[in-house]
Design a protein around this motif. Structure first.
Motif, PDB file in Angstrom:
ATOM      1  N   VAL A  91       1.210  -1.071   0.113  1.00  0.00           N
ATOM      2  CA  VAL A  91      -0.231  -0.231   0.084  1.00  0.00           C
ATOM      3  C   VAL A  91       0.954   1.261   0.659  1.00  0.00           C
ATOM      4  CG1 VAL A  91      -1.896   1.180   0.950  1.00  0.00           C
ATOM      5  CG2 VAL A  91      -1.939  -1.209   1.551  1.00  0.00           C
ATOM      6  N   ALA A  92       1.732   1.205  -0.686  1.00  0.00           N
ATOM      7  CA  ALA A  92       2.366   2.692  -1.056  1.00  0.00           C
ATOM      8  C   ALA A  92       1.753   3.409  -0.806  1.00  0.00           C
ATOM      9  CB  ALA A  92       3.087   2.337  -2.136  1.00  0.00           C
ATOM     10  N   PRO A  93       2.185   4.907  -0.427  1.00  0.00           N
ATOM     11  CA  PRO A  93       0.983   6.340  -0.526  1.00  0.00           C
ATOM     12  C   PRO A  93       1.575   6.570  -2.557  1.00  0.00           C
ATOM     13  CG  PRO A  93       3.069   5.731   0.784  1.00  0.00           C
ATOM     14  CD  PRO A  93       3.285   4.911   0.289  1.00  0.00           C
ATOM     15  N   VAL A  94      -0.239   7.812  -2.556  1.00  0.00           N
ATOM     16  CA  VAL A  94      -0.917   7.519  -3.843  1.00  0.00           C
ATOM     17  C   VAL A  94       0.049   8.818  -3.979  1.00  0.00           C
ATOM     18  CG1 VAL A  94      -2.210   7.992  -5.586  1.00  0.00           C
ATOM     19  CG2 VAL A  94      -2.143   5.957  -3.802  1.00  0.00           C
ATOM     20  N   PRO A  95       0.699   9.651  -4.581  1.00  0.00           N
ATOM     21  CA  PRO A  95       1.589  10.999  -4.895  1.00  0.00           C
ATOM     22  C   PRO A  95       0.011  11.481  -5.271  1.00  0.00           C
ATOM     23  CG  PRO A  95       2.509  10.112  -6.760  1.00  0.00           C
ATOM     24  CD  PRO A  95       2.062   8.349  -6.017  1.00  0.00           C
ATOM     25  N   ALA A  96       0.200  13.083  -4.537  1.00  0.00           N
ATOM     26  CA  ALA A  96      -0.250  13.930  -5.202  1.00  0.00           C
ATOM     27  C   ALA A  96      -0.320  14.376  -6.422  1.00  0.00           C
ATOM     28  CB  ALA A  96      -0.963  15.103  -4.086  1.00  0.00           C
ATOM     29  N   GLN A  97      -1.739  14.460  -7.565  1.00  0.00           N
ATOM     30  CA  GLN A  97      -1.341  14.745  -8.636  1.00  0.00           C
ATOM     31  C   GLN A  97      -1.995  16.330  -8.815  1.00  0.00           C
ATOM     32  OE1 GLN A  97      -2.639  11.979 -11.563  1.00  0.00           O
ATOM     33  NE2 GLN A  97      -1.376  10.033 -10.182  1.00  0.00           N
ATOM     34  N   GLY A  98      -2.795  16.880  -7.571  1.00  0.00           N
ATOM     35  CA  GLY A  98      -3.773  18.351  -7.879  1.00  0.00           C
ATOM     36  C   GLY A  98      -3.672  18.476  -6.210  1.00  0.00           C
ATOM     37  N   PRO A 153      -6.032  12.499  -7.998  1.00  0.00           N
ATOM     38  CA  PRO A 153      -5.648  12.606  -6.475  1.00  0.00           C
ATOM     39  C   PRO A 153      -5.094  14.016  -5.892  1.00  0.00           C
ATOM     40  CG  PRO A 153      -4.166  11.191  -7.563  1.00  0.00           C
ATOM     41  CD  PRO A 153      -4.868  11.607  -8.659  1.00  0.00           C
ATOM     42  N   GLY A 154      -6.079  13.918  -5.278  1.00  0.00           N
ATOM     43  CA  GLY A 154      -5.205  15.243  -4.441  1.00  0.00           C
ATOM     44  C   GLY A 154      -4.227  14.948  -2.997  1.00  0.00           C
ATOM     45  N   PRO A 155      -3.911  15.242  -2.405  1.00  0.00           N
ATOM     46  CA  PRO A 155      -2.941  15.208  -0.957  1.00  0.00           C
ATOM     47  C   PRO A 155      -3.476  14.551  -0.103  1.00  0.00           C
ATOM     48  CG  PRO A 155      -2.931  18.099  -0.972  1.00  0.00           C
ATOM     49  CD  PRO A 155      -3.968  16.991  -1.926  1.00  0.00           C
ATOM     50  N   LEU A 156      -3.003  13.790   0.981  1.00  0.00           N
ATOM     51  CA  LEU A 156      -3.629  12.810   1.454  1.00  0.00           C
ATOM     52  C   LEU A 156      -3.796  13.534   2.820  1.00  0.00           C
ATOM     53  CD1 LEU A 156      -4.240   9.187   3.116  1.00  0.00           C
ATOM     54  CD2 LEU A 156      -3.984  10.128   4.683  1.00  0.00           C
ATOM     55  N   THR A 157      -5.105  14.097   3.261  1.00  0.00           N
ATOM     56  CA  THR A 157      -5.373  15.225   4.832  1.00  0.00           C
ATOM     57  C   THR A 157      -5.642  14.064   6.408  1.00  0.00           C
ATOM     58  OG1 THR A 157      -6.379  17.014   3.231  1.00  0.00           O
ATOM     59  CG2 THR A 157      -6.567  17.142   5.631  1.00  0.00           C
ATOM     60  N   GLU A 158      -4.640  14.494   7.257  1.00  0.00           N
ATOM     61  CA  GLU A 158      -5.188  13.793   8.406  1.00  0.00           C
ATOM     62  C   GLU A 158      -4.756  14.715   8.913  1.00  0.00           C
ATOM     63  OE1 GLU A 158      -3.213   9.358  10.009  1.00  0.00           O
ATOM     64  OE2 GLU A 158      -1.697  11.021   9.723  1.00  0.00           O
TER      65      GLU A 158
END
Length: 814
Positions: free
Chosen positions: A196-203, A397-402
Motif C-alpha cells: 500500500v504505497a502512498p499515492v502521490p498527489a497529482q492535484g 488524487p489530491g494530497p491525503l489529509t489527516e
C-alpha cells in the motif's frame, strides 16, 4: 464474518485443503459455522453471447437463441442454437452456457428437441450453477467478458464462502487479513505483504478537517479525487469477492469502500465532494438534530451521537454522516458524481456502543467500531482505496489529509512473557523457537529477555494486555489438543450435604414428580415486557446489551417463564407445566454506598417459579377433563413445602399482575421471628394475559428459594403408644376471615398435644347469616406420656374457642 476461501488464500498461501482449512479455523477459536462450496464441477461451462433471440413457434414462453461460443471459426459456424425460457434472454446478453457433455447441478447436458426445435446446450442461471440463490433469469456477465473462456477461470472458481462465528474480543478478525495472520500462525505459513504505497498527489484539491469530539475520534483521514468515472463497472474479481462475503455489489465507488473494509477491517465512506462545503468537522450531535440516512430513514440525534458535518450554512452547521455508523443521503455518491471525498476515521468503541440499537440500525461499520478497529488503519485504507479507484475509474488524487490527536491515540506497550510461566500455566514445554515463530506470525514484535521475551502486540489486537493473554495465544495456535489432560492429585475434601437445608436436586425432583418440566431462561429481559408486568422499577440495565430484547437483568423469573409457556402454547401444546430455578437481580440500596466508593453491586436473589396452563391432568379415559386452577398449583407448592417441613400461610395479594381474588402472598410461619413473606401464587391478571397474547388462563407461583430450603434438623422420636382423640368444631366467621389465620390461632391455643388440624367443611347458605361462612375443623390430639381424658380434650377445645373468638370474632355454629 463471511469471506471467500480464495480471497483468504491470496493473503496466506497454504497447501491445506478446504476441509483442513475449516478445521484449523475452528481449532484456533474462529468457529466455522458454514462452508458453501461454489462452482465445483463447472467443466464445459463457457462464457457465451446471445446473438439472436426469436420466439419459439410452439411456445410463447420459450425463445430460440443463436449463441456465440467463441473460437477460431467464422461467426456463423461457431454459433449454437439454444432453446431458452429465461425472461432476460436477449440479443447482446453475455451469460454462462453449459455445453453438450457437461454437467450442471447433477444433470448431464445433452442435445435435445424442445417442442420440435433442436437445442444444443443450456444457458444457465446463478442458481443452476450453484453460485447464488437467484433463479429469476440468466446470470448476466459483463459485456466485455471473454466469449469462449471457461466460466470457472473467468470467475475465479471453484471457491467457497466460509462463515465464521467471532467472539467479541476478536474484532481483528472482522477482516480477511486479520484472519490470515491466525491461519499463517496455525499452518506455519506467512502472510503475503500488502503493498500500500502512498499515492502521490497529482492535484491540489483537499478538504480541511477539524476534530471537535476529543478522545472519542482521535484520528480522521481523507482525500479528494477529482474527475472519477462513477459509472465505471465494478471489476468482476472485486464483485465476486464481495458476493461471496455476503455483500451485493451496488456501484463501484460504494463497492470500493466495502471491499477495503472487508479486506483490511477499516470502515470507510465516500462523499460526493461537490455536495460538501469545507471544512469538514467531526463533532457531537446537537439536541434534536436530524439527519437523513442512506437507507432513507431520518434519525433524531442528541449529544450521545457523533456526526461528520460540513460548513454549509455556517461552520459545522449541517450533519452529513452519522459517525461510525452510516452516511447521509444528501452527500451520497451517484452516477453523476465526478469528484469524491474518501474518509476513514478511528472511532473508539465507547463512542459507538449502543448508538445503532437506539436507532434500530445494524451496520457493518457500527458492528466493527463497537468492538474496536485498528487505530493505525485509516491512512492505509485511504491509500488503498485511492489506488483501486484510480485503476478502475481514473481521476486526479489530491494530497491525503489527516487530523490526529496524538495524546488520545493508544501507544504500543511491551508485555513481559516468562518462559517458566508459559510452562507452569500450560503444563507443557514449548520450544523457544516455536514460541517466537507463533508470536511473530501473529504480527507481534518479539525481543529476547533474560527470562523470556518482551512482546509488543500489533495495534489491531485490543484483546492482548497481560502475560496470560500471550500464553492463551500460544495455547490456541500450538493446539489445545496438544495440551495433556492431567488428573489432579492430592487429598480431596468431601463436603457432606447439610441436613438443615433442602437440596436443589430434591426440589427439582419433587416438581418433576408433580409433572413439571424444567426450563432454563435468559437472565436478561426486555424492558417493554417488564412494563406489562409492572415490574420495571429498580431493574439493573446492561451497559452493552446483546439486543434490545435483552436490555435489563430480570427482576423476576415469571416474565421469562410465562414467555416460554406462551411459545409452547402457540405451538399447540395444550397442557404446559414448567418450572425454573434461577437468580433475579435488583438495584442495591444507594444508602449502602460508602462515601467516595463505587456503587454497590446489584442484589442477587435465588428464586424458584412454576407456571401451568391447560388441563389439570394428562388426558385419560377414567377422569373428566377440567382446567388447572389456583388450588392445583397451591397443592403443588404445598407438596414442595412439605419436603422442607414448612408451614405456609396464604394472604390476599395486591400484586398488579395477579388476578384479584385468585392470587395470594405466600408466608412461611414456622420460621424464627414469625411469618416471613417468601413469594406469590395465583392466576395472572386477565389484562396481563391479554397483553401477552395468551388465550388460556395461567396459574403460577414464584418464591425466594433460601427461606423455602430451610428445614428443621430431623429428630427421631418414638411413636406415641397412646390413642389419639379427635374433636370437631364448626365456627361461623366473617367472609373476610381467612382459614390460614384461624389455623394459626388454633395451633397456638391448642399447644403441644395438637398433632394435626384439618379443615373438612366450608358452608354458606341457610342457617348461616348473610356475610358469614361456616368453617368446620378437626383437632387431632395426642400425648406421648399418657392417654388424654375427656377433660384434657375439653380444655384444649375451650382454649381454641376462646382464642378464635377473641382474635377473629368466631363463634360456635348452632
Amino acid at each position: 464474518m463471511k469471506f471467500s476461501e480464495n480471497w483468504l488464500r491470496s493473503h496466506v498461501p497454504t497447501s491445506a485443503n478446504r476441509d483442513g482449512l475449516a478445521a484449523t479455523l475452528t481449532a484456533i477459536g474462529l468457529e466455522v459455522e458454514e462452508v458453501t462450496a461454489l462452482g465445483d464441477g463447472l467443466t464445459g461451462v463457457v462464457v457465451a453471447r446471445i446473438v439472436e433471440a426469436a420466439r419459439h413457434p410452439e411456445a410463447d414462453r420459450l425463445q430460440v437463441c443463436q449463441v456465440d461460443v467463441g473460437g477460431d471459426a467464422p461467426a456463423p459456424d461457431r454459433y449454437l442454437q439454444i432453446v431458452c425460457g429465461a425472461p432476460n434472454a436477449r440479443p447482446g446478453l453475455v451469460a454462462p452456457l453449459a455445453m453438450v457433455g457437461s454437467s450442471v447441478g447433477g444433470i448431464a447436458i445433452k442435445a435435445a428437441k424442445l417442442r420440435g426445435v433442436e437445442s444444443n446446450g443450456m444457458l444457465c442461471s446463478a442458481r443452476e450453477l450453484g453460485l447464488d440463490a437467484d433463479a429469476s433469469g440468466l446470470l448476466e456477465l459483463p459485456a466485455d467478458a471473454p466469449v469462449g473462456a471457461q466460466l470457472a477461470d473467468y470467475l475465479g472458481l471453484p471457491d467457497a464462502s466460509i462463515e465464521i462465528k467471532l467472539t467479541p474480543n476478536r474484532a481483528d478478525c472482522f477482516s480477511v487479513r486479520g484472519i490470515a495472520y491466525d491461519v499463517a500462525a496455525a499452518l506455519a505459513s506467512e502472510v503475503v505483504p500488502l503493498d500500500v504505497a502512498p499515492v502521490p498527489a497529482q492535484g491540489a484539491a483537499a478538504m480541511e478537517v477539524a476534530l471537535e469530539a476529543g478522545e472519542r475520534v482521535p484520528r480522521f483521514a481523507g482525500r479528494v479525487i477529482e474527475g472519477v468515472d462513477a459509472t465505471a463497472p465494478t471489476p468482476v474479481w472485486m464483485a465476486e469477492r464481495l458476493r461471496r462475503a455476503g455483500v451485493r455489489p451496488i456501484s463501484f465507488l460504494v463497492d470500493v469502500t466495502q471491499y477495503v473494509m472487508l479486506e483490511l477491517g477499516q470502515p470507510m465512506h465516500a462523499f460526493d465532494r461537490d455536495k460538501l462545503e469545507a471544512p469538514v468537522v467531526v463533532r457531537p450531535a446537537r439536541a434534536d438534530e436530524r439527519l437523513k440516512l442512506l437507507d432513507g430513514r431520518e434519525a433524531v440525534l442528541d449529544g450521545e451521537f457523533l456526526v461528520v458535518s460540513d460548513s454549509r450554512g455556517g461552520r459545522a452547521a449541517r450533519a452529513v454522516a452519522l459517525g461510525g455508523i452510516m452516511g447521509g443521503e444528501d452527500t451520497k455518491v451517484g452516477d453523476a458524481t465526478r469528484n469524491v471525498f474518501l474518509e476513514a476515521a478511528h472511532w473508539i468503541p465507547s463512542a459507538i456502543i449502543g448508538r445503532s440499537r437506539r436507532l434500530g440500525l445494524h451496520t457493518d461499520a457500527g458492528h466493527r467500531f463497537e468492538r474496536g478497529v485498528d487505530p493505525e488503519l485509516p491512512r492505509m485504507a485511504v491509500e488503498y482505496a485511492t489506488r483501486l479507484i484510480l485503476d478502475v475509474a481514473g481521476g486526479v488524487p489530491g494530497p491525503l489529509t489527516e487530523a490526529a490527536l496524538a495524546e488520545h491515540l493508544p501507544r504500543p506497550t511491551a508485555i513481559g512473557l516468562r518462559r517458566a510461566r508459559v510452562a507452569r500455566v500450560l503444563g507443557i514445554e514449548i520450544a523457544d523457537a516455536e514460541i517466537e515463530r507463533i508470536l511473530r506470525a501473529l504480527g507481534m514484535q518479539v525481543a529476547a529477555a533474560a527470562d523470556g521475551w518482551q512482546v509488543t502486540p500489533p495495534s489491531r489486537r485490543f484483546d492482548i494486555a497481560i502475560e496470560e493473554d500471550l500464553i492463551e495465544e500460544l495455547a490456541r495456535i500450538h493446539g489445545y489438543d496438544r495440551v495433556p489432560t492431567t488428573v489432579p492429585g492430592g487429598p480431596a475434601r468431601i463436603a457432606a450435604p447439610s441436613e438443615i437445608r433442602l437440596a436443589e436436586t430434591d426440589i427439582r425432583r419433587q416438581l418433576v414428580a408433580r409433572d413439571y418440566l424444567e426450563a432454563i431462561g435468559f437472565a436478561f429481559v426486555e424492558t417493554a415486557l417488564l412494563d406489562k408486568w409492572h415490574s420495571a422499577a429498580g431493574t439493573v440495565p446492561l451497559a452493552n446489551p446483546l439486543s434490545a430484547e435483552l436490555a435489563v437483568m430480570r427482576p423476576r423469573l415469571l416474565p421469562g417463564l410465562v414467555d416460554a409457556l406462551a411459545r409452547n402454547a402457540a405451538r399447540q401444546a395444550g397442557r404446559v407445566r414448567l418450572f425454573e430455578l434461577g437468580r433475579t437481580f435488583a438495584e442495591a440500596d444507594p444508602a449502602q454506598r460508602a462515601p467516595g466508593g463505587p456503587d454497590p453491586a446489584p442484589v442477587e436473589t435465588r428464586r424458584i417459579a412454576a407456571v401451568a396452563c391447560g388441563d389439570a391432568h394428562a388426558e385419560q379415559w377414567g377422569e373428566a377433563t377440567r382446567r388447572v386452577d389456583f388450588h392445583d398449583i397451591k397443592g403443588d407448592l404445598e407438596s414442595l413445602a412439605a419436603a422442607a417441613g414448612a408451614i405456609l400461610e396464604f394472604r390476599a395479594s395486591a400484586e398488579p399482575f395477579g388476578h384479584p381474588g385468585r392470587s395470594a402472598d405466600v408466608h412461611r410461619i414456622d420460621l424464627e421471628g414469625g411469618p416471613v413473606r417468601i413469594g406469590w401464587i395465583g392466576q395472572l391478571h386477565p389484562r396481563l394475559q391479554k397483553a401477552l397474547d395468551l388465550d388460556v388462563d395461567v396459574v403460577a407461583f414464584e418464591l425466594d428459594l433460601a427461606p423455602l430450603e430451610r428445614r428443621a434438623l430431623p429428630r427421631a422420636e418414638a411413636l406415641s403408644r397412646f390413642p389419639a382423640v379427635r374433636r370437631d368444631l364448626a365456627f361461623v366467621v366473617g367472609m373476610d376471615v381467612a382459614w390460614a389465620a384461624l389455623a394459626a390461632s388454633a395451633r397456638a391455643a391448642a399447644g403441644p398435644v395438637l398433632r394435626d388440624l384439618l379443615l373438612f367443611d366450608r358452608y354458606q347458605g341457610p342457617g348461616v347469616e348473610s356475610g358469614c361462612k361456616s368453617l368446620a375443623m378437626g383437632l387431632i390430639l395426642q400425648d406421648n406420656a399418657r392417654t388424654l381424658t375427656d377433660q384434657d380434650a375439653d380444655a384444649v377445645v375451650e382454649r381454641v374457642v376462646a382464642e378464635l373468638g377473641r382474635h377473629h370474632g368466631a363463634r360456635i355454629r348452632g
